[in-house]
Scaffold this motif. Structure first.
Motif, PDB file in Angstrom:
ATOM      1  N   ASN A   1       0.843  -1.189   0.000  1.00 23.40           N
ATOM      2  CA  ASN A   1       0.000   0.000   0.000  1.00 23.40           C
ATOM      3  C   ASN A   1       0.878   1.238   0.000  1.00 23.40           C
ATOM      4  OD1 ASN A   1      -2.364  -1.605   0.309  1.00 23.40           O
ATOM      5  ND2 ASN A   1      -1.938  -1.735   2.496  1.00 23.40           N
ATOM      6  N   LEU A   2       0.331   2.303  -0.538  1.00 19.84           N
ATOM      7  CA  LEU A   2       1.016   3.586  -0.538  1.00 19.84           C
ATOM      8  C   LEU A   2       0.380   4.448   0.544  1.00 19.84           C
ATOM      9  CD1 LEU A   2       3.274   4.625  -2.357  1.00 19.84           C
ATOM     10  CD2 LEU A   2       1.540   5.806  -3.692  1.00 19.84           C
ATOM     11  N   TYR A   3       1.191   4.920   1.477  1.00 22.47           N
ATOM     12  CA  TYR A   3       0.718   5.758   2.586  1.00 22.47           C
ATOM     13  C   TYR A   3       1.206   7.178   2.365  1.00 22.47           C
ATOM     14  CZ  TYR A   3      -0.476   1.378   4.773  1.00 22.47           C
ATOM     15  OH  TYR A   3      -1.020   0.151   5.030  1.00 22.47           O
ATOM     16  N   ILE A   4       0.273   8.102   2.276  1.00 26.95           N
ATOM     17  CA  ILE A   4       0.601   9.513   2.113  1.00 26.95           C
ATOM     18  C   ILE A   4       0.398  10.162   3.478  1.00 26.95           C
ATOM     19  CG2 ILE A   4       0.061  11.661   0.907  1.00 26.95           C
ATOM     20  CD1 ILE A   4      -1.168   9.747  -1.312  1.00 26.95           C
ATOM     21  N   LEU A   5       1.498  10.581   4.081  1.00 23.74           N
ATOM     22  CA  LEU A   5       1.477  11.148   5.431  1.00 23.74           C
ATOM     23  C   LEU A   5       1.566  12.668   5.327  1.00 23.74           C
ATOM     24  CD1 LEU A   5       4.131   8.749   6.998  1.00 23.74           C
ATOM     25  CD2 LEU A   5       1.651   8.399   6.840  1.00 23.74           C
ATOM     26  N   ASN A   6       0.485  13.333   5.650  1.00 19.25           N
ATOM     27  CA  ASN A   6       0.450  14.794   5.642  1.00 19.25           C
ATOM     28  C   ASN A   6       0.629  15.305   7.065  1.00 19.25           C
ATOM     29  OD1 ASN A   6      -0.234  15.608   2.817  1.00 19.25           O
ATOM     30  ND2 ASN A   6      -1.870  14.145   3.218  1.00 19.25           N
ATOM     31  N   ASP A   7       1.102  16.522   7.189  1.00 18.13           N
ATOM     32  CA  ASP A   7       1.328  17.181   8.481  1.00 18.13           C
ATOM     33  C   ASP A   7       2.462  16.528   9.258  1.00 18.13           C
ATOM     34  OD1 ASP A   7      -0.833  18.773   7.787  1.00 18.13           O
ATOM     35  OD2 ASP A   7      -2.261  17.559   8.913  1.00 18.13           O
ATOM     36  N   VAL A   8       3.482  16.082   8.571  1.00 17.06           N
ATOM     37  CA  VAL A   8       4.691  15.535   9.179  1.00 17.06           C
ATOM     38  C   VAL A   8       5.882  16.356   8.681  1.00 17.06           C
ATOM     39  CG1 VAL A   8       3.763  13.196   9.410  1.00 17.06           C
ATOM     40  CG2 VAL A   8       5.012  13.812   7.338  1.00 17.06           C
ATOM     41  N   LEU A   9       7.054  16.118   9.245  1.00 19.91           N
ATOM     42  CA  LEU A   9       8.292  16.790   8.818  1.00 19.91           C
ATOM     43  C   LEU A   9       8.118  18.311   8.818  1.00 19.91           C
ATOM     44  CD1 LEU A   9       9.228  14.400   5.867  1.00 19.91           C
ATOM     45  CD2 LEU A   9       9.980  14.266   8.247  1.00 19.91           C
ATOM     46  N   ALA A  10       7.502  18.820   9.876  1.00 24.72           N
ATOM     47  CA  ALA A  10       7.171  20.241   9.946  1.00 24.72           C
ATOM     48  C   ALA A  10       8.352  21.094  10.394  1.00 24.72           C
ATOM     49  CB  ALA A  10       6.005  20.446  10.898  1.00 24.72           C
ATOM     50  N   ASP A  11       8.384  22.292   9.851  1.00 23.11           N
ATOM     51  CA  ASP A  11       9.246  23.353  10.328  1.00 23.11           C
ATOM     52  C   ASP A  11       8.291  24.485  10.676  1.00 23.11           C
ATOM     53  OD1 ASP A  11      11.260  25.067  10.963  1.00 23.11           O
ATOM     54  OD2 ASP A  11      12.227  25.052   9.014  1.00 23.11           O
ATOM     55  N   TYR A  12       8.158  25.482   9.833  1.00 27.56           N
ATOM     56  CA  TYR A  12       7.128  26.494  10.045  1.00 27.56           C
ATOM     57  C   TYR A  12       5.803  26.050   9.435  1.00 27.56           C
ATOM     58  CZ  TYR A  12      10.725  29.625  11.667  1.00 27.56           C
ATOM     59  OH  TYR A  12      11.733  30.187  12.389  1.00 27.56           O
ATOM     60  N   THR A  13       5.863  25.216   8.435  1.00 27.99           N
ATOM     61  CA  THR A  13       4.671  24.645   7.822  1.00 27.99           C
ATOM     62  C   THR A  13       4.824  23.132   7.795  1.00 27.99           C
ATOM     63  OG1 THR A  13       5.606  24.802   5.597  1.00 27.99           O
ATOM     64  CG2 THR A  13       4.294  26.680   6.366  1.00 27.99           C
ATOM     65  N   GLU A  14       3.725  22.437   7.513  1.00 26.95           N
ATOM     66  CA  GLU A  14       3.757  20.981   7.500  1.00 26.95           C
ATOM     67  C   GLU A  14       4.368  20.463   6.205  1.00 26.95           C
ATOM     68  OE1 GLU A  14       0.968  22.718   8.302  1.00 26.95           O
ATOM     69  OE2 GLU A  14       1.001  22.337  10.444  1.00 26.95           O
ATOM     70  N   GLY A  15       5.064  19.336   6.326  1.00 29.13           N
ATOM     71  CA  GLY A  15       5.589  18.645   5.174  1.00 29.13           C
ATOM     72  C   GLY A  15       4.786  17.383   4.929  1.00 29.13           C
ATOM     73  N   MET A  16       5.321  16.509   4.095  1.00 28.82           N
ATOM     74  CA  MET A  16       4.634  15.257   3.816  1.00 28.82           C
ATOM     75  C   MET A  16       5.640  14.179   3.457  1.00 28.82           C
ATOM     76  SD  MET A  16       3.105  15.636  -0.032  1.00 28.82           S
ATOM     77  CE  MET A  16       2.720  13.925  -0.118  1.00 28.82           C
ATOM     78  N   ALA A  17       5.206  12.934   3.581  1.00 25.57           N
ATOM     79  CA  ALA A  17       6.034  11.795   3.177  1.00 25.57           C
ATOM     80  C   ALA A  17       5.124  10.780   2.506  1.00 25.57           C
ATOM     81  CB  ALA A  17       6.713  11.167   4.390  1.00 25.57           C
ATOM     82  N   VAL A  18       5.670  10.091   1.511  1.00 25.01           N
ATOM     83  CA  VAL A  18       4.959   9.015   0.830  1.00 25.01           C
ATOM     84  C   VAL A  18       5.784   7.752   1.034  1.00 25.01           C
ATOM     85  CG1 VAL A  18       4.030   8.187  -1.362  1.00 25.01           C
ATOM     86  CG2 VAL A  18       4.051  10.644  -0.873  1.00 25.01           C
ATOM     87  N   ILE A  19       5.159   6.742   1.636  1.00 21.29           N
ATOM     88  CA  ILE A  19       5.871   5.518   1.983  1.00 21.29           C
ATOM     89  C   ILE A  19       5.086   4.317   1.492  1.00 21.29           C
ATOM     90  CG2 ILE A  19       6.655   4.075   3.912  1.00 21.29           C
ATOM     91  CD1 ILE A  19       7.115   6.697   5.467  1.00 21.29           C
ATOM     92  N   CYS A  20       5.788   3.373   0.903  1.00 18.26           N
ATOM     93  CA  CYS A  20       5.176   2.135   0.451  1.00 18.26           C
ATOM     94  C   CYS A  20       5.482   1.052   1.484  1.00 18.26           C
ATOM     95  CB  CYS A  20       5.728   1.739  -0.917  1.00 18.26           C
ATOM     96  SG  CYS A  20       4.831   0.374  -1.664  1.00 18.26           S
ATOM     97  N   ALA A  21       4.413   0.394   1.978  1.00 18.21           N
ATOM     98  CA  ALA A  21       4.568  -0.635   3.006  1.00 18.21           C
ATOM     99  C   ALA A  21       3.374  -1.583   2.960  1.00 18.21           C
ATOM    100  CB  ALA A  21       4.672   0.016   4.375  1.00 18.21           C
ATOM    101  N   ALA A  22       3.527  -2.716   3.621  1.00 16.92           N
ATOM    102  CA  ALA A  22       2.460  -3.716   3.649  1.00 16.92           C
ATOM    103  C   ALA A  22       1.310  -3.296   4.558  1.00 16.92           C
ATOM    104  CB  ALA A  22       3.005  -5.061   4.093  1.00 16.92           C
ATOM    105  N   ASP A  23       1.614  -2.557   5.635  1.00 23.63           N
ATOM    106  CA  ASP A  23       0.563  -2.101   6.551  1.00 23.63           C
ATOM    107  C   ASP A  23       1.012  -0.814   7.218  1.00 23.63           C
ATOM    108  OD1 ASP A  23       2.134  -2.774   8.925  1.00 23.63           O
ATOM    109  OD2 ASP A  23       1.624  -4.855   8.495  1.00 23.63           O
ATOM    110  N   VAL A  24       0.096  -0.184   7.942  1.00 20.52           N
ATOM    111  CA  VAL A  24       0.378   1.128   8.522  1.00 20.52           C
ATOM    112  C   VAL A  24       1.458   1.052   9.599  1.00 20.52           C
ATOM    113  CG1 VAL A  24      -1.456   1.105  10.271  1.00 20.52           C
ATOM    114  CG2 VAL A  24      -0.692   3.275   9.278  1.00 20.52           C
ATOM    115  N   GLU A  25       1.512  -0.038  10.349  1.00 20.70           N
ATOM    116  CA  GLU A  25       2.564  -0.169  11.362  1.00 20.70           C
ATOM    117  C   GLU A  25       3.947  -0.212  10.717  1.00 20.70           C
ATOM    118  OE1 GLU A  25       2.347   0.269  14.604  1.00 20.70           O
ATOM    119  OE2 GLU A  25       0.231   0.679  14.234  1.00 20.70           O
ATOM    120  N   ARG A  26       4.076  -0.959   9.634  1.00 23.86           N
ATOM    121  CA  ARG A  26       5.358  -1.005   8.913  1.00 23.86           C
ATOM    122  C   ARG A  26       5.675   0.363   8.312  1.00 23.86           C
ATOM    123  NH1 ARG A  26      10.300  -1.732   8.835  1.00 23.86           N
ATOM    124  NH2 ARG A  26      11.236  -2.191   6.830  1.00 23.86           N
ATOM    125  N   CYS A  27       4.677   1.060   7.853  1.00 28.05           N
ATOM    126  CA  CYS A  27       4.863   2.414   7.317  1.00 28.05           C
ATOM    127  C   CYS A  27       5.525   3.308   8.363  1.00 28.05           C
ATOM    128  CB  CYS A  27       3.514   2.975   6.889  1.00 28.05           C
ATOM    129  SG  CYS A  27       3.543   4.745   6.529  1.00 28.05           S
TER     130      CYS A  27
END
Length: 69
Positions: free
Chosen positions: A4-30
């Motif tokens: 699955n592809l997990y799109i993580l919004n509101d992470v890697l923040a400095d003054y504004t939020e960043g994002m990450a896209v991670i491919c994993a089998a489940d959310v815990e592995r993500c």
């Protein structure tokens, strides 16, 4: 194994939020991959997660961007 592809919004923040896209089998592995790569724990509780199921991609970080000023 189904990936699955997990799109993580509101992470890697400095003054504004960043994002990450991670491919994993489940959310815990993500989140394991996220923590291994970026070492940030506090982002998980605030993250908005979008899931795209059954993608043809290998496990790991696909893309990311840090928030900026």
């Amino acid at each position: 194994m189904q990936m699955n592809l997990y799109i993580l919004n509101d992470v890697l923040a400095d003054y504004t939020e960043g994002m990450a896209v991670i491919c994993a089998a489940d959310v815990e592995r993500c989140w394991e991959i996220f923590l291994d790569e970026f070492g940030q724990v506090e982002d998980r509780q605030w993250a908005r997660v979008t899931v795209i199921e059954n993608v043809n991609h290998s496990e790991g970080v696909v893309s990311y961007v840090y928030g900026g000023g």
